[in-house]
Design a protein around this motif. Structure first.
Motif, PDB file in Angstrom:
ATOM      1  N   VAL A   1      53.127  49.442  47.151  1.00  0.00           N
ATOM      2  CA  VAL A   1      51.846  50.102  47.371  1.00  0.00           C
ATOM      3  C   VAL A   1      51.577  50.157  48.877  1.00  0.00           C
ATOM      4  O   VAL A   1      51.499  49.130  49.547  1.00  0.00           O
ATOM      5  CB  VAL A   1      50.721  49.349  46.626  1.00  0.00           C
ATOM      6  N   GLU A   2      51.495  51.380  49.409  1.00  0.00           N
ATOM      7  CA  GLU A   2      51.230  51.572  50.841  1.00  0.00           C
ATOM      8  C   GLU A   2      49.759  51.905  50.999  1.00  0.00           C
ATOM      9  O   GLU A   2      49.307  52.944  50.526  1.00  0.00           O
ATOM     10  CB  GLU A   2      52.051  52.744  51.400  1.00  0.00           C
ATOM     11  N   VAL A   3      49.014  51.017  51.676  1.00  0.00           N
ATOM     12  CA  VAL A   3      47.571  51.246  51.787  1.00  0.00           C
ATOM     13  C   VAL A   3      47.263  52.086  53.013  1.00  0.00           C
ATOM     14  O   VAL A   3      47.599  51.713  54.138  1.00  0.00           O
ATOM     15  CB  VAL A   3      46.813  49.901  51.883  1.00  0.00           C
ATOM     16  N   ILE A   4      46.658  53.259  52.805  1.00  0.00           N
ATOM     17  CA  ILE A   4      46.163  54.046  53.940  1.00  0.00           C
ATOM     18  C   ILE A   4      44.722  54.438  53.656  1.00  0.00           C
ATOM     19  O   ILE A   4      44.314  54.556  52.506  1.00  0.00           O
ATOM     20  CB  ILE A   4      47.042  55.283  54.270  1.00  0.00           C
ATOM     21  N   SER A   5      43.956  54.660  54.723  1.00  0.00           N
ATOM     22  CA  SER A   5      42.519  54.798  54.488  1.00  0.00           C
ATOM     23  C   SER A   5      42.050  56.241  54.307  1.00  0.00           C
ATOM     24  O   SER A   5      40.970  56.485  53.806  1.00  0.00           O
ATOM     25  CB  SER A   5      41.740  54.129  55.618  1.00  0.00           C
ATOM     26  N   GLY A   6      42.866  57.190  54.691  1.00  0.00           N
ATOM     27  CA  GLY A   6      42.421  58.581  54.498  1.00  0.00           C
ATOM     28  C   GLY A   6      43.608  59.519  54.436  1.00  0.00           C
ATOM     29  O   GLY A   6      44.751  59.114  54.707  1.00  0.00           O
ATOM     30  N   SER A   7      43.377  60.775  54.095  1.00  0.00           N
ATOM     31  CA  SER A   7      44.419  61.802  53.999  1.00  0.00           C
ATOM     32  C   SER A   7      45.675  61.308  53.285  1.00  0.00           C
ATOM     33  O   SER A   7      46.800  61.508  53.744  1.00  0.00           O
ATOM     34  CB  SER A   7      44.801  62.319  55.387  1.00  0.00           C
ATOM     35  N   VAL A   8      45.454  60.680  52.159  1.00  0.00           N
ATOM     36  CA  VAL A   8      46.556  60.132  51.366  1.00  0.00           C
ATOM     37  C   VAL A   8      47.533  61.235  50.952  1.00  0.00           C
ATOM     38  O   VAL A   8      48.745  61.018  50.861  1.00  0.00           O
ATOM     39  CB  VAL A   8      45.959  59.418  50.121  1.00  0.00           C
ATOM     40  N   GLU A   9      46.991  62.432  50.747  1.00  0.00           N
ATOM     41  CA  GLU A   9      47.814  63.523  50.204  1.00  0.00           C
ATOM     42  C   GLU A   9      48.939  63.982  51.136  1.00  0.00           C
ATOM     43  O   GLU A   9      49.868  64.645  50.693  1.00  0.00           O
ATOM     44  CB  GLU A   9      46.917  64.720  49.816  1.00  0.00           C
ATOM     45  N   ILE A  10      48.857  63.598  52.408  1.00  0.00           N
ATOM     46  CA  ILE A  10      49.950  64.038  53.310  1.00  0.00           C
ATOM     47  C   ILE A  10      51.115  63.040  53.332  1.00  0.00           C
ATOM     48  O   ILE A  10      52.168  63.323  53.897  1.00  0.00           O
ATOM     49  CB  ILE A  10      49.455  64.290  54.767  1.00  0.00           C
ATOM     50  N   ALA A  11      50.939  61.877  52.693  1.00  0.00           N
ATOM     51  CA  ALA A  11      51.951  60.816  52.771  1.00  0.00           C
ATOM     52  C   ALA A  11      53.361  61.263  52.333  1.00  0.00           C
ATOM     53  O   ALA A  11      54.333  60.983  53.050  1.00  0.00           O
ATOM     54  CB  ALA A  11      51.490  59.590  51.992  1.00  0.00           C
ATOM     55  N   PRO A  12      53.503  61.961  51.188  1.00  0.00           N
ATOM     56  CA  PRO A  12      54.868  62.360  50.804  1.00  0.00           C
ATOM     57  C   PRO A  12      55.491  63.323  51.820  1.00  0.00           C
ATOM     58  O   PRO A  12      56.680  63.219  52.133  1.00  0.00           O
ATOM     59  CB  PRO A  12      54.675  63.037  49.443  1.00  0.00           C
ATOM     60  N   GLY A  13      54.668  64.216  52.367  1.00  0.00           N
ATOM     61  CA  GLY A  13      55.152  65.217  53.330  1.00  0.00           C
ATOM     62  C   GLY A  13      55.675  64.587  54.615  1.00  0.00           C
ATOM     63  O   GLY A  13      56.605  65.104  55.234  1.00  0.00           O
ATOM     64  N   ILE A  14      55.107  63.461  55.038  1.00  0.00           N
ATOM     65  CA  ILE A  14      55.549  62.844  56.296  1.00  0.00           C
ATOM     66  C   ILE A  14      56.508  61.674  56.048  1.00  0.00           C
ATOM     67  O   ILE A  14      56.842  60.918  56.955  1.00  0.00           O
ATOM     68  CB  ILE A  14      54.345  62.380  57.158  1.00  0.00           C
ATOM     69  N   GLY A  15      56.915  61.518  54.801  1.00  0.00           N
ATOM     70  CA  GLY A  15      57.927  60.508  54.487  1.00  0.00           C
ATOM     71  C   GLY A  15      57.398  59.089  54.399  1.00  0.00           C
ATOM     72  O   GLY A  15      58.160  58.126  54.476  1.00  0.00           O
ATOM     73  N   LEU A  16      56.083  58.940  54.248  1.00  0.00           N
ATOM     74  CA  LEU A  16      55.505  57.599  54.159  1.00  0.00           C
ATOM     75  C   LEU A  16      55.622  57.032  52.744  1.00  0.00           C
ATOM     76  O   LEU A  16      55.660  55.816  52.542  1.00  0.00           O
ATOM     77  CB  LEU A  16      54.026  57.667  54.567  1.00  0.00           C
ATOM     78  N   ALA A  17      55.646  57.916  51.769  1.00  0.00           N
ATOM     79  CA  ALA A  17      55.711  57.465  50.379  1.00  0.00           C
ATOM     80  C   ALA A  17      56.269  58.581  49.514  1.00  0.00           C
ATOM     81  O   ALA A  17      56.306  59.742  49.931  1.00  0.00           O
ATOM     82  CB  ALA A  17      54.311  57.096  49.899  1.00  0.00           C
ATOM     83  N   GLU A  18      56.729  58.209  48.320  1.00  0.00           N
ATOM     84  CA  GLU A  18      57.244  59.236  47.391  1.00  0.00           C
ATOM     85  C   GLU A  18      56.130  59.776  46.497  1.00  0.00           C
ATOM     86  O   GLU A  18      56.187  60.904  46.023  1.00  0.00           O
ATOM     87  CB  GLU A  18      58.353  58.654  46.502  1.00  0.00           C
ATOM     88  N   GLY A  19      55.135  58.918  46.259  1.00  0.00           N
ATOM     89  CA  GLY A  19      54.033  59.341  45.394  1.00  0.00           C
ATOM     90  C   GLY A  19      52.704  58.941  46.004  1.00  0.00           C
ATOM     91  O   GLY A  19      52.667  58.177  46.988  1.00  0.00           O
ATOM     92  N   ILE A  20      51.635  59.473  45.454  1.00  0.00           N
ATOM     93  CA  ILE A  20      50.312  59.037  45.916  1.00  0.00           C
ATOM     94  C   ILE A  20      49.428  58.700  44.708  1.00  0.00           C
ATOM     95  O   ILE A  20      49.683  59.144  43.588  1.00  0.00           O
ATOM     96  CB  ILE A  20      49.586  60.103  46.788  1.00  0.00           C
ATOM     97  N   PHE A  21      48.389  57.921  44.993  1.00  0.00           N
ATOM     98  CA  PHE A  21      47.395  57.589  43.977  1.00  0.00           C
ATOM     99  C   PHE A  21      46.053  57.863  44.638  1.00  0.00           C
ATOM    100  O   PHE A  21      45.669  57.189  45.596  1.00  0.00           O
ATOM    101  CB  PHE A  21      47.531  56.104  43.606  1.00  0.00           C
ATOM    102  N   ASP A  22      45.360  58.913  44.181  1.00  0.00           N
ATOM    103  CA  ASP A  22      44.147  59.320  44.903  1.00  0.00           C
ATOM    104  C   ASP A  22      43.134  59.973  43.959  1.00  0.00           C
ATOM    105  O   ASP A  22      43.441  60.253  42.797  1.00  0.00           O
ATOM    106  CB  ASP A  22      44.531  60.315  46.018  1.00  0.00           C
ATOM    107  N   ILE A  23      41.964  60.244  44.512  1.00  0.00           N
ATOM    108  CA  ILE A  23      40.915  60.929  43.756  1.00  0.00           C
ATOM    109  C   ILE A  23      41.271  62.403  43.612  1.00  0.00           C
ATOM    110  O   ILE A  23      41.685  63.048  44.582  1.00  0.00           O
ATOM    111  CB  ILE A  23      39.570  60.799  44.490  1.00  0.00           C
ATOM    112  N   VAL A  24      41.121  62.909  42.409  1.00  0.00           N
ATOM    113  CA  VAL A  24      41.334  64.333  42.157  1.00  0.00           C
ATOM    114  C   VAL A  24      40.071  64.881  41.513  1.00  0.00           C
ATOM    115  O   VAL A  24      39.475  64.235  40.650  1.00  0.00           O
ATOM    116  CB  VAL A  24      42.528  64.565  41.193  1.00  0.00           C
ATOM    117  N   SER A  25      39.661  66.055  41.988  1.00  0.00           N
ATOM    118  CA  SER A  25      38.508  66.676  41.350  1.00  0.00           C
ATOM    119  C   SER A  25      38.953  68.038  40.806  1.00  0.00           C
ATOM    120  O   SER A  25      39.238  68.187  39.628  1.00  0.00           O
ATOM    121  CB  SER A  25      37.379  66.765  42.372  1.00  0.00           C
ATOM    122  N   THR A  26      39.088  69.024  41.668  1.00  0.00           N
ATOM    123  CA  THR A  26      39.554  70.333  41.194  1.00  0.00           C
ATOM    124  C   THR A  26      41.083  70.413  41.164  1.00  0.00           C
ATOM    125  O   THR A  26      41.652  71.260  40.490  1.00  0.00           O
ATOM    126  CB  THR A  26      39.057  71.460  42.114  1.00  0.00           C
ATOM    127  N   GLY A  27      41.738  69.574  41.943  1.00  0.00           N
ATOM    128  CA  GLY A  27      43.200  69.610  42.020  1.00  0.00           C
ATOM    129  C   GLY A  27      43.703  70.464  43.170  1.00  0.00           C
ATOM    130  O   GLY A  27      44.904  70.529  43.426  1.00  0.00           O
TER     131      GLY A  27
END
Ligand code: PRT
Ligand code: ZN
Length: 286
Positions: free
Chosen positions: A137-163
């Motif tokens: 589990v990689e803890v980051i405080s914001g913009s979690v959705e960019i993590a896979p794109g920059i190679g920080l993680a393979e998946g994310i766990f975040d709030i989704v509303s409209t998608g």
């Protein structure tokens, strides 16, 4: 004896602020334009504290505030000793796991040995443990959705509303872990007097919530269809039926849930209902 004042913590600014203040207003509570940190009410023994939502669980657990309004996700993440008193029907969202759109997803096992970026490590770790999945589990405080794109993680766990945030970042939602909405929380050891005040506030919140979920409906019905039409509109006890000046017709007044309205409307028309008016309700005491 000194009169007790109920202290409520609301989000200072952000997604929850407007709706939280709107709810107090719907409860007939006037908040003075006070300071940036705190303001009081002129017609209810209430003080409002403006805080970051992350801090609200701790403030309420420690009794600095008696009650608070925030997202259930934040309550579970902070894991403080507070009670969820009421679900408030706004700021609905979900906490989900997402991966790159082009990845095949066979099931939760996909996450084994992978890195997942999130701002909600407590909820995520609890979920992974329950499902027996070992992941980093990689803890980051914001913009979690960019993590896979920059190679920080393979998946994310975040709030989704409209998608749309996931979509814009080339991700797809693969597991919904938690459904969240704004909730009212309270300190577990309120004094009797504060509990009474909370009871009064809750009564008003419920009246405001019920009013929003229901509509007042008026329509004209031919008398030979009265039973069929009133059966479609059970109302609070039963609908009001009044004769129209025109022979053979009646006016029916009732209350209908917002969710049921669109289901019933075609059937009402089929049965000959005319002049259908649907009005908002301001307060509803059930
Ligand atoms: O400053 P402070 O710490 O008080 O605020 P914050 O930035 O932590 O929280 P804020 O105001 O962004 O959100 C407060 C609460 O609103 C959250 O804790 C949730 O309970 C709820 N909520 C409802 C949301 C969303 N919907 C939401 N869509 N919180 C965040 N988002 C973000 C999400 O992080 C993601 O980036 O919106 C994006 C996803 O939205 P879609 O519509 O693109 O899927
Ligand atoms: Zn926050």
């Amino acid at each position: 004896m000194k009169k007790e004042i109920l202290k409520i913590a609301v989000q200072k600014s952000g997604r929850l602020n407007e709706k939280s203040m709107g709810l107090l207003k719907e409860c007939g509570i006037k908040i003075n334009n006070g300071g940036k940190l705190m303001s009081s009410s002129s017609n209810f023994p209430l003080e409002v504290f403006y805080l970051r939502d992350d801090d609200i669980p701790q403030y309420v657990a420690e009794g600095v505030a008696d009650i608070g309004i925030l997202g259930e996700n934040e309550v579970l993440e902070k894991d403080q000793e507070v009670e969820i008193i009421n679900r408030l029907d706004f700021s609905k969202c979900r906490l989900s796991l997402a991966i790159r759109r082009e990845e095949e997803y066979p099931g939760l096992q996909w996450f084994s040995g992978k890195r997942i970026a999130t701002s909600y490590p407590v909820i995520l770790k609890g979920f992974l443990e329950e499902k027996n999945i070992q992941a980093d589990v990689e803890v980051i405080s914001g913009s979690v959705e960019i993590a896979p794109g920059i190679g920080l993680a393979e998946g994310i766990f975040d709030i989704v509303s409209t998608g749309s945030t996931l979509l814009a970042n080339g991700l797809k939602e693969v597991e919904t872990v938690l459904k969240s909405e704004a909730v009212l929380i309270a300190n577990a050891r309120l004094s009797l007097e504060k509990k009474n005040l909370l009871g009064k506030l809750l009564f008003r919140i419920q009246a405001a919530k019920a009013a929003k979920q229901n509509k007042y409906i008026l329509l004209n019905a031919p008398n030979d269809q009265l039973t069929a039409i009133t059966n479609l509109l059970p109302g609070m006890r039963s609908p009001t039926v009044l004769p129209l000046a025109e022979e053979g017709w009646s006016s029916i007044h009732s209350v209908i849930s917002e969710d049921d309205f669109w289901e019933v409307i075609d059937q009402l028309k089929e049965k000959g209902a005319e002049g259908i008016l649907v009005c908002p309700i301001e307060k509803m005491i059930i």
